[in-house]
Design a protein around this motif. Structure first.
Motif, PDB file in Angstrom:
ATOM      1  N   VAL A  87      -3.555   4.601   2.762  1.00  0.00           N
ATOM      2  CA  VAL A  87      -2.548   4.961   1.804  1.00  0.00           C
ATOM      3  C   VAL A  87      -2.143   3.512   1.129  1.00  0.00           C
ATOM      4  CG1 VAL A  87       0.044   5.526   1.525  1.00  0.00           C
ATOM      5  CG2 VAL A  87      -1.727   6.815   3.202  1.00  0.00           C
ATOM      6  N   TYR A  88      -2.002   3.410  -0.072  1.00  0.00           N
ATOM      7  CA  TYR A  88      -1.656   2.097  -0.957  1.00  0.00           C
ATOM      8  C   TYR A  88      -0.031   2.283  -1.297  1.00  0.00           C
ATOM      9  CZ  TYR A  88      -6.619   0.796  -0.850  1.00  0.00           C
ATOM     10  OH  TYR A  88      -7.756   0.287  -0.395  1.00  0.00           O
ATOM     11  N   TYR A  89       0.490   1.309  -0.749  1.00  0.00           N
ATOM     12  CA  TYR A  89       1.663   1.160  -1.404  1.00  0.00           C
ATOM     13  C   TYR A  89       2.066  -0.106  -2.308  1.00  0.00           C
ATOM     14  CZ  TYR A  89       2.698   3.885   2.989  1.00  0.00           C
ATOM     15  OH  TYR A  89       2.934   4.704   3.819  1.00  0.00           O
ATOM     16  N   CYS A  90       2.751   0.050  -3.353  1.00  0.00           N
ATOM     17  CA  CYS A  90       3.405  -1.083  -4.342  1.00  0.00           C
ATOM     18  C   CYS A  90       4.691  -1.589  -3.654  1.00  0.00           C
ATOM     19  CB  CYS A  90       3.344  -0.697  -5.645  1.00  0.00           C
ATOM     20  SG  CYS A  90       4.573   0.484  -6.161  1.00  0.00           S
ATOM     21  N   ALA A 136       3.335  -6.510  -5.506  1.00  0.00           N
ATOM     22  CA  ALA A 136       2.209  -6.682  -4.702  1.00  0.00           C
ATOM     23  C   ALA A 136       1.647  -5.216  -4.210  1.00  0.00           C
ATOM     24  CB  ALA A 136       2.096  -7.209  -3.135  1.00  0.00           C
ATOM     25  N   TRP A 137       0.391  -5.077  -3.759  1.00  0.00           N
ATOM     26  CA  TRP A 137      -0.155  -3.975  -3.292  1.00  0.00           C
ATOM     27  C   TRP A 137      -0.452  -4.349  -1.843  1.00  0.00           C
ATOM     28  CZ3 TRP A 137      -0.266   0.654  -5.858  1.00  0.00           C
ATOM     29  CH2 TRP A 137      -0.287   0.552  -7.203  1.00  0.00           C
ATOM     30  N   PHE A 138       0.034  -3.482  -0.986  1.00  0.00           N
ATOM     31  CA  PHE A 138      -0.470  -3.227   0.327  1.00  0.00           C
ATOM     32  C   PHE A 138      -1.225  -1.985   0.815  1.00  0.00           C
ATOM     33  CE2 PHE A 138       1.831  -6.990   2.409  1.00  0.00           C
ATOM     34  CZ  PHE A 138       2.740  -7.152   1.209  1.00  0.00           C
ATOM     35  N   ARG A 139      -1.532  -1.781   1.794  1.00  0.00           N
ATOM     36  CA  ARG A 139      -2.238  -0.614   2.596  1.00  0.00           C
ATOM     37  C   ARG A 139      -2.179  -0.413   3.943  1.00  0.00           C
ATOM     38  NH1 ARG A 139      -8.503  -2.061   1.081  1.00  0.00           N
ATOM     39  NH2 ARG A 139      -9.056  -3.536   2.775  1.00  0.00           N
ATOM     40  N   GLN A 140      -2.159   0.855   4.250  1.00  0.00           N
ATOM     41  CA  GLN A 140      -1.958   1.173   5.623  1.00  0.00           C
ATOM     42  C   GLN A 140      -2.855   2.431   6.118  1.00  0.00           C
ATOM     43  OE1 GLN A 140       2.001   2.430   6.959  1.00  0.00           O
ATOM     44  NE2 GLN A 140       1.728   1.324   8.780  1.00  0.00           N
ATOM     45  N   THR A 141      -3.507   2.479   7.199  1.00  0.00           N
ATOM     46  CA  THR A 141      -4.309   3.410   7.851  1.00  0.00           C
ATOM     47  C   THR A 141      -3.614   3.926   9.006  1.00  0.00           C
ATOM     48  OG1 THR A 141      -5.717   1.688   8.798  1.00  0.00           O
ATOM     49  CG2 THR A 141      -6.514   2.699   6.760  1.00  0.00           C
ATOM     50  N   PRO A 142      -3.789   5.016   9.564  1.00  0.00           N
ATOM     51  CA  PRO A 142      -3.196   5.636  10.649  1.00  0.00           C
ATOM     52  C   PRO A 142      -3.516   4.551  12.048  1.00  0.00           C
ATOM     53  CG  PRO A 142      -4.226   7.435   9.346  1.00  0.00           C
ATOM     54  CD  PRO A 142      -4.615   6.207   8.712  1.00  0.00           C
ATOM     55  N   GLY A 143      -2.361   4.259  12.574  1.00  0.00           N
ATOM     56  CA  GLY A 143      -2.449   3.522  13.821  1.00  0.00           C
ATOM     57  C   GLY A 143      -2.744   2.064  13.574  1.00  0.00           C
ATOM     58  N   LYS A 144      -2.659   1.695  12.325  1.00  0.00           N
ATOM     59  CA  LYS A 144      -2.690   0.308  12.051  1.00  0.00           C
ATOM     60  C   LYS A 144      -1.467  -0.316  11.263  1.00  0.00           C
ATOM     61  CE  LYS A 144      -7.614  -0.161  11.968  1.00  0.00           C
ATOM     62  NZ  LYS A 144      -8.849  -0.808  11.352  1.00  0.00           N
ATOM     63  N   GLU A 145      -1.208  -1.552  11.286  1.00  0.00           N
ATOM     64  CA  GLU A 145      -0.221  -2.161  10.439  1.00  0.00           C
ATOM     65  C   GLU A 145      -0.488  -2.237   8.953  1.00  0.00           C
ATOM     66  OE1 GLU A 145       1.721  -5.019  13.976  1.00  0.00           O
ATOM     67  OE2 GLU A 145       0.876  -5.932  11.933  1.00  0.00           O
TER      68      GLU A 145
END
Length: 122
Positions: free
Chosen positions: A93-96, A35-44
């Motif tokens: 920021v994108y995470y695998c 999967a890919w997830f993503r996160q921005t500052p201050g958010k889950e």
């Protein structure tokens, strides 16, 4: 143990495209749900897309449907996220992630990459 390394992030103008890659080592890649997830500052961290081990089933969050495509090449131990028609709100920021199954829930995944920054300018 599974090691995941993302690449392909960068700065792009709105409407542009990027392709992220995630290369895995340490376990038979073809058995992993991804999967890919993503996160921005201050958010889950939020779910973006997932793909089953055989590549036949995929799922996307609504905001990226029709613009992003997740795929995998089991021969190359690599997963991809083709991102088209990028918007400023895609900046993150994108995470695998990898695990025994595929799906939308963060806690289903045991292994995570270090993340790659995607910035979309307006």
């Amino acid at each position: 143990q599974v090691q995941l390394v993302e690449s392909g992030g960068g700065l792009v103008q709105a409407g542009g495209s990027l392709r992220l890659s995630c290369t895995a080592s340490g376990r038979t890649f073809s058995t992993l749900g991804l999967a890919w997830f993503r996160q921005t500052p201050g958010k889950e961290r939020e779910f973006v897309a997932t793909i089953a081990s055989n590549g036949q089933t995929t799922e996307y969050t609504d905001s990226v449907k029709g613009r992003f495509t997740i795929s995998r090449d089991n021969a190359k131990n690599t997963m991809y996220l083709q991102m088209n028609s990028l918007r400023p709100e895609d900046t993150a920021v994108y995470y695998c992630a990898a695990g025994n199954w595929y799906g939308t829930k963060e806690h289903w995944y045991e292994h995570w990459g270090q993340g790659t920054q995607v910035t979309v300018s307006s």
